[in-house]
Design a protein around this motif. Structure first.
Motif: not given
Length: 224
Positions: A60-61, A73-74, A68-69, A29-33
């Motif tokens: 995603i919501s 800014k992150a 995830l982040y 999911r982090r990679a997708s975001v």
């Protein structure tokens, strides 16, 4: 479409679903975001991009995005880090076992492959233009430093040669961003002569991959 170009790099090798058709892992999911953020930040940079648009593109919501982040800014800093890491990896692959001038020439000629991705060029420019922010400046410095060390290590050439290589790289960025290759004016064509064949081709003109945002969820709908 732009997201297809981006997906080719950022989603390659990443399963959109866990094995057996299960839910995506947090890492996936982090990679997708991140892939969604690459597209959105290319348009608006740090200040002009909303987390809502990123979450919508990733399917995603917003609350899950912040799991995830922690901040927008992150996520922007993650895009900067990924952009420079992508460049270093690409140069290493292009050089292979080559060293010296041969390695430098291989990396220079391969740079046009990176510039073929509109999001790559724009996010690189967004990183530099966002250096008014101290954290963005620090992340950009770190990425550029690592890239510099990578080229220096691979080539083993004197600092002056590596400095000229990076200077040409910035020139190629400008040529591509302004689409100088199609401008039938002497000053523009003289500048383009400094670029290797193909590297001056614009990635931002109308017949290039579209910069219009595709439909939400283009990277694949997810469940939270």
């Amino acid at each position: 479409m732009l997201d297809k170009v981006v997906s080719g790099h950022y989603l390659r090798g990443m399963a959109t679903r866990a094995e057996g058709g299960g839910r995506m892992s947090a890492e996936q999911r982090r990679a997708s975001v991140l892939a969604a953020a690459v597209v959105e930040f290319a348009h608006g940079g740090l200040t002009g991009t909303s987390t809502e648009s990123i979450a919508l593109r990733a399917g995603i919501s917003q609350p899950y995005l912040f799991r995830l982040y922690p901040t927008k800014k992150a996520l922007f800093l993650a895009v900067i880090a990924d952009t420079f890491h992508r460049t270093a990896t690409h140069f290493e692959q292009a050089a292979g076992e080559l060293t010296g001038e041969a390695a430098l020439d291989a990396m220079k000629e391969s740079y046009q492959e990176l510039l073929a991705d509109p999001a790559y060029l724009l996010n690189q420019l967004q990183a530099y233009s966002g250096c008014y922010d101290a954290e963005v400046q620090a992340a950009t410095r770190t990425g550029f430093h690592r890239l510099w060390d990578t080229v220096l290590r691979i080539t083993g050439l004197p600092v002056d040669d590596v400095r000229q290589f990076f200077a040409y790289g910035m020139l190629f960025n400008i040529i591509a961003a302004m689409d100088l290759a199609v401008l039938d004016e002497q000053w523009a064509q003289m500048i383009c002569l400094a670029a290797p064949p193909g590297s001056a081709a614009s990635v931002l003109r109308p017949d290039a991959p579209s910069l219009d945002r595709p439909a939400p969820g283009a990277l694949g709908p997810h469940t939270t």
